[in-house]
Design a protein around this motif. Structure first.
Motif, PDB file in Angstrom:
ATOM      1  N   ARG A 106       0.874  -1.167   0.000  1.00 33.45           N
ATOM      2  CA  ARG A 106       0.000   0.000   0.000  1.00 33.45           C
ATOM      3  C   ARG A 106       0.914   1.220   0.000  1.00 33.45           C
ATOM      4  O   ARG A 106       1.793   1.346   0.855  1.00 33.45           O
ATOM      5  CB  ARG A 106      -0.912   0.015   1.227  1.00 33.45           C
ATOM      6  CG  ARG A 106      -1.778   1.278   1.256  1.00 33.45           C
ATOM      7  CD  ARG A 106      -2.796   1.304   2.381  1.00 33.45           C
ATOM      8  NE  ARG A 106      -3.482   2.597   2.386  1.00 33.45           N
ATOM      9  CZ  ARG A 106      -4.481   2.922   3.218  1.00 33.45           C
ATOM     10  NH1 ARG A 106      -4.907   2.033   4.099  1.00 33.45           N
ATOM     11  NH2 ARG A 106      -5.033   4.115   3.164  1.00 33.45           N
ATOM     12  N   THR A 107       0.704   2.136  -0.950  1.00 34.68           N
ATOM     13  CA  THR A 107       1.663   3.225  -1.149  1.00 34.68           C
ATOM     14  C   THR A 107       1.066   4.620  -0.994  1.00 34.68           C
ATOM     15  O   THR A 107       1.793   5.602  -1.095  1.00 34.68           O
ATOM     16  CB  THR A 107       2.308   3.141  -2.536  1.00 34.68           C
ATOM     17  OG1 THR A 107       1.280   3.228  -3.532  1.00 34.68           O
ATOM     18  CG2 THR A 107       3.060   1.828  -2.709  1.00 34.68           C
ATOM     19  N   TYR A 129      -1.494  -0.089   6.936  1.00 34.50           N
ATOM     20  CA  TYR A 129      -0.461  -0.503   5.983  1.00 34.50           C
ATOM     21  C   TYR A 129       0.026  -1.919   6.285  1.00 34.50           C
ATOM     22  O   TYR A 129       1.204  -2.222   6.151  1.00 34.50           O
ATOM     23  CB  TYR A 129       0.704   0.487   6.016  1.00 34.50           C
ATOM     24  CG  TYR A 129       0.324   1.865   5.541  1.00 34.50           C
ATOM     25  CD1 TYR A 129       0.351   2.187   4.186  1.00 34.50           C
ATOM     26  CD2 TYR A 129      -0.091   2.843   6.439  1.00 34.50           C
ATOM     27  CE1 TYR A 129      -0.018   3.454   3.745  1.00 34.50           C
ATOM     28  CE2 TYR A 129      -0.463   4.108   6.004  1.00 34.50           C
ATOM     29  CZ  TYR A 129      -0.430   4.409   4.653  1.00 34.50           C
ATOM     30  OH  TYR A 129      -0.788   5.656   4.218  1.00 34.50           O
ATOM     31  N   TYR A 131       2.935   5.995   6.076  1.00 33.41           N
ATOM     32  CA  TYR A 131       3.428   5.119   5.009  1.00 33.41           C
ATOM     33  C   TYR A 131       4.932   4.916   5.130  1.00 33.41           C
ATOM     34  O   TYR A 131       5.433   3.794   5.036  1.00 33.41           O
ATOM     35  CB  TYR A 131       3.083   5.725   3.639  1.00 33.41           C
ATOM     36  CG  TYR A 131       3.847   5.102   2.493  1.00 33.41           C
ATOM     37  CD1 TYR A 131       3.665   3.763   2.154  1.00 33.41           C
ATOM     38  CD2 TYR A 131       4.758   5.856   1.749  1.00 33.41           C
ATOM     39  CE1 TYR A 131       4.373   3.193   1.105  1.00 33.41           C
ATOM     40  CE2 TYR A 131       5.470   5.286   0.703  1.00 33.41           C
ATOM     41  CZ  TYR A 131       5.278   3.957   0.384  1.00 33.41           C
ATOM     42  OH  TYR A 131       5.985   3.392  -0.646  1.00 33.41           O
ATOM     43  N   ASN A 161       2.367  -3.889   4.143  1.00 33.68           N
ATOM     44  CA  ASN A 161       3.797  -3.585   4.252  1.00 33.68           C
ATOM     45  C   ASN A 161       4.421  -4.165   5.511  1.00 33.68           C
ATOM     46  O   ASN A 161       5.640  -4.084   5.684  1.00 33.68           O
ATOM     47  CB  ASN A 161       4.013  -2.071   4.245  1.00 33.68           C
ATOM     48  CG  ASN A 161       3.333  -1.388   3.083  1.00 33.68           C
ATOM     49  OD1 ASN A 161       2.890  -2.048   2.142  1.00 33.68           O
ATOM     50  ND2 ASN A 161       3.235  -0.079   3.131  1.00 33.68           N
ATOM     51  N   SER A 191       5.721   2.546   7.795  1.00 32.67           N
ATOM     52  CA  SER A 191       5.447   1.148   7.436  1.00 32.67           C
ATOM     53  C   SER A 191       6.584   0.560   6.606  1.00 32.67           C
ATOM     54  O   SER A 191       6.890  -0.634   6.711  1.00 32.67           O
ATOM     55  CB  SER A 191       4.122   1.044   6.667  1.00 32.67           C
ATOM     56  OG  SER A 191       4.246   1.504   5.330  1.00 32.67           O
TER      57      SER A 191
END
Length: 319
Positions: free
Chosen positions: A75-76, A86, A136, A89, A139
């Motif tokens: 997931r970005t 996330y 993010y 990740n 993660s």
């Protein structure tokens, strides 16, 4: 050689799948992804699978028995509010490590992280000097830590893509090109930033070179992915404008600040707007990455920036 690409339906993954599918005499390749491929011809090589599903992931790995793995699935986006958002990740990477370890045929695995394990503009002192400014990014620190702390029986390397653009891309650089095409893009006063960007064909070349490099050159090492010479956003925009026959004009920074605040307000109501404060900061913050380690292993990038612009505009015109 039998290759698994996780996340082969994403931006970089689509280009990587296209590269290996054009070389099927040398590679047998499959794509593990929760989402359908962007290219119709990729569908026969797609395994619909969420890497958070440990049982199904182990089964696919056991049945296919890969020799090489490029892990891109993640997931970005930046909209998550907790690390649990996330878990692809975190839990997903943990599952992948286990699945790879149980395959006796595995020779090498490339784990994709992100340059956002450090905030934009931060120059890390060493590979594990983390300074994320987003959940993010946190993660992806988790991703790297899992890999580094595992006692892996195969060769591995960590990849950190920089600001990558080209065919099959999405936000933010697809928006950048679309605004230039529609003559709605303006330079930000005199505050143009310089960054390490990367055309996606060059990134595919780098991944492939690292994947099949000698062990001493890549094992347990970190590689950034991107073009070797940083360039200013203003120069890049002007080159795209020249290719389109459009002149790019300037707006005062104060006007763009107002537009960014308008975008922030609209975002609170779920309304998309091409400019926000986060995007404006991103567009005015230098972020130059030391690419020497990658350049040493993969010295000859195949595509120039102008060639990349032409390829990208050609792709946009047909998509």
């Amino acid at each position: 050689m039998k290759l698994i690409i996780t996340g082969g339906s994403g931006f970089i993954g689509t280009n990587l799948m296209e590269y290996y599918l054009s070389r099927q005499n040398d590679f047998e390749v499959i794509n593990i992804d929760l989402f359908e491929p962007k290219i119709e011809g990729h569908k026969p090589f797609w395994k619909k699978l969420d890497i958070r599903n440990e049982t199904e992931l182990n089964k696919v790995f056991k049945d296919f028995n890969p020799s090489h793995v490029v892990h891109l699935a993640a997931r970005t986006d930046l909209s998550g509010t907790t690390i649990k958002d996330y878990d692809s990740n975190t839990i997903g990477v943990s599952n992948l490590l286990q699945a790879c370890e149980e395959c006796q045929n595995i020779q090498k695995v490339l784990f994709t992280s992100s340059m956002l394990v450090c905030k934009l503009g931060y120059q890390p002192k060493h590979e594990c000097d983390y300074n994320p400014s987003t959940i993010y990014g946190e993660s992806k620190v988790f991703t790297e830590t899992l890999v580094r702390n595992a006692s892996l029986s195969y060769e591995w390397a960590i990849l950190r893509p920089t600001s990558i653009w080209g065919p099959w891309f999405g936000e933010p650089y697809r928006n950048f090109f679309d605004l230039l095409i529609e003559k709605k893009y303006f330079h930000i006063g005199d505050r143009s930033c310089t960054k390490t960007y990367g055309f996606v064909d060059n990134v595919v070349y780098q991944i492939n070179t690292i994947l099949f490099a000698e062990k001493d050159d890549i094992d347990k090492k970190l590689f950034y992915l991107g073009d070797y010479n940083p360039y200013s956003l203003e120069d890049w925009a002007n080159e795209v404008g020249d290719a389109l026959g459009n002149k790019v004009h300037k707006l005062p920074f104060s006007v763009l600040t107002f537009l960014a605040k308008t975008g922030d307000f609209l975002k609170g109501f779920g309304i998309s707007f091409p400019m926000t404060s986060f995007r404006l900061k991103n567009m005015t913050t230098d972020n130059i990455i030391d690419m020497k380690s990658t350049q040493k292993v993969a010295p000859n990038l195949p595509v120039s920036r102008k060639e990349g612009i032409a390829k990208t505009l050609d792709w946009i015109s047909t998509n």
